[in-house]
Design a protein around this motif. Structure first.
Motif, mmCIF file in Angstrom:
data_model
loop_
_atom_site.group_PDB
_atom_site.id
_atom_site.type_symbol
_atom_site.label_atom_id
_atom_site.label_comp_id
_atom_site.label_asym_id
_atom_site.label_seq_id
_atom_site.Cartn_x
_atom_site.Cartn_y
_atom_site.Cartn_z
ATOM 1 N N THR A 174 0.820 -1.221 0.000
ATOM 2 C CA THR A 174 0.000 0.000 0.000
ATOM 3 C C THR A 174 0.851 1.267 0.000
ATOM 4 O O THR A 174 0.325 2.355 -0.238
ATOM 5 C CB THR A 174 -0.912 0.029 1.238
ATOM 6 N N ARG A 189 0.033 4.952 -2.117
ATOM 7 C CA ARG A 189 -0.276 6.105 -1.272
ATOM 8 C C ARG A 189 0.663 7.261 -1.565
ATOM 9 O O ARG A 189 0.253 8.424 -1.563
ATOM 10 C CB ARG A 189 -0.181 5.710 0.207
ATOM 11 N N THR A 247 -0.466 8.870 -4.868
ATOM 12 C CA THR A 247 -1.689 9.660 -4.683
ATOM 13 C C THR A 247 -1.394 10.974 -3.980
ATOM 14 O O THR A 247 -1.918 12.034 -4.347
ATOM 15 C CB THR A 247 -2.715 8.856 -3.870
ATOM 16 N N SER A 248 -0.519 10.927 -2.963
ATOM 17 C CA SER A 248 -0.220 12.122 -2.174
ATOM 18 C C SER A 248 0.513 13.175 -2.995
ATOM 19 O O SER A 248 0.127 14.344 -3.010
ATOM 20 C CB SER A 248 0.615 11.747 -0.944
#
Length: 432
Positions: free
Chosen positions: A54, A58, A61-62
């Motif tokens: 994950t 993440r 996306t951030s």
């Protein structure tokens, strides 16, 4: 007629850290690492480290979200940090302290340094103790609550100061660091162009070396302990107590022995640039406090046996660190209460070849590393992340040892070769 500072600051011909590419890498890697240690090891990250399947999604996306970047900056945290820095400057100005001469510089001068860092620590802890006693531990959890904002504030201050001293190094006839005048903007900005940038009597380098970052490190630890105490109804774990005790002692020792830094390579040889600025102001307080931050959300209880073993490891390291430094300072000041053996050199100075300095060339580094290990052991063994400091510090001290040895080889010549045969081990006896 005395030579001008310009004639004493020739063009640098030797690069360290692999030159400009290495300097650029470190410029980018240091803040990235400081942020990564939060996002990869925090209460909201999903673990320490988070599940690897994950983690990368993440991150993607951030970094693609503009709003996420804005969350890195906290105006209130920035105000708090600026107020803290201003307090340190005011304490330097107001609190009494002896003025001590530094080492002889290439221009034949000696700088004067005001010694009152320990008084600043005592004033800070006195005010903070009164605050927590009056308003309770929950009143000092704001560093924990606004952590990422404080990281950004320290980073911005580091960059600002590095830019300021770099630009000011071109004004007037200034004494430059021998290694910081290469002509390459990236490298000189990183390594530090001017040897001792100052504003009047205020020496920027020595001030930053101890006060704002080192004391803030302890304040961060205390804030994390306050957050743990609030969560646990007033009590903190034995592991948190050890981290506070060990790191608090280290900070207090460094500030109490403030004059010792005046003979260290950071002060006598290195310029003040991004490397020292971000190291002193950002890296030390935000990275070195990782163990205390981890113990807020992973509350480890050690028990008497583990506590005793870790205490023994820390104080063995502290004993080696402090007695080794004391032996060196005694010889430099012309004293020799232990009747230690020394080796004369053609320069007219002496090299220690007994005591701790007969065991290895850098026994103080050995003590430092034992303490670093003891600071991480209270976090247990559930994650390697809290041992980052030990791993990083080992690399740092080996690199510094090599720089020290190279400088001593140039300084002492054949005498250094002879010394190395007498004391063959660099840091770790019988290992390295």
């Amino acid at each position: 007629m005395a030579p001008s500072n310009a004639s004493l600051s020739p063009r640098s011909k030797h690069y360290e850290f692999l030159g400009p590419p290495g300097a650029l890498f470190i410029i980018l890697a240091v803040p990235t690492t400081a942020y990564s240690l939060y996002f990869g090891c925090s209460e909201t990250s999903g673990g320490c480290l988070p599940p690897l399947d994950t983690l990368w999604p993440r991150i993607q996306t951030s970094v693609q979200d503009k709003q996420w970047w804005l969350t890195l900056f906290d105006l209130e945290a920035t105000y708090y940090y600026l107020a803290w820095y201003a307090f340190c400057v005011a304490a330097w100005l107001i609190l009494p302290g002896d003025w001590v001469e530094g080492t002889l510089m290439r221009n034949g001068q000696r700088k004067q340094y005001k010694i009152n860092a320990f008084s600043t620590l005592l004033l800070t802890l006195g005010l903070l103790s009164g605050w927590i006693y009056r308003f309770g531990p929950q009143s000092f959890t704001f560093i924990h609550d606004k952590w990422i904002g404080f990281v950004t504030a320290t980073f911005l201050m580091s960059v600002f100061q590095a830019l300021y001293v770099y630009l000011m190094s071109f004004q007037g006839d200034r004494l430059l660091a021998l290694g910081g005048n290469s002509g390459n903007i990236i490298y000189d900005f990183f390594i530090g162009r001017e040897l001792n940038p100052s504003i009047g009597w205020f020496d920027i380098k020595t001030f930053n070396e101890l006060r704002p970052g080192l004391i803030l490190w302890l304040l961060i630890d205390i804030s994390m302990a306050c957050e743990q105490a609030v969560r646990r109804g007033g009590m903190i774990t034995d592991s948190m107590i050890l981290v506070l005790l060990f790191q608090g002692l280290y900070v207090a020792d460094g500030l109490y022995n403030e004059p010792d830094i005046l003979t260290q390579m950071d002060i006598t040889t290195d310029g003040f640039g991004y490397m020292l600025s971000i190291g002193d102001l950002c890296w030390v307080p935000t990275v070195y406090s990782l163990q205390a931050r981890y113990l807020v959300f992973n509350q480890v209880e050690l028990g008497p046996a583990w506590t005793a073993a870790i205490v023994a490891a820390n104080f063995l390291g502290y004993y080696i660190f402090r007695t080794a430094n004391a032996e060196k300072q005694d010889i430099r000041s012309g004293r020799n209460p232990k009747n230690l053996q020394t080796m004369p050199t053609e320069r007219g100075t002496k090299l220690l070849i007994s005591g701790w300095w007969g065991v290895s060339r850098h026994p103080n580094y050995l003590g430092d590393l034992l303490m670093a290990l003891a600071w991480s052991l209270p976090t247990g063994f559930n994650t390697p992340v809290t041992y980052f400091y030990v791993m990083y510090f080992t690399v740092l001290l080996i690199h510094r040892q090599r720089r020290d040895d190279a400088a001593c080889s140039l300084k002492y010549g054949k005498d250094w070769d002879k010394y190395c045969k007498i004391v063959p081990y660099r840091i770790f006896p019988y290992i390295y």
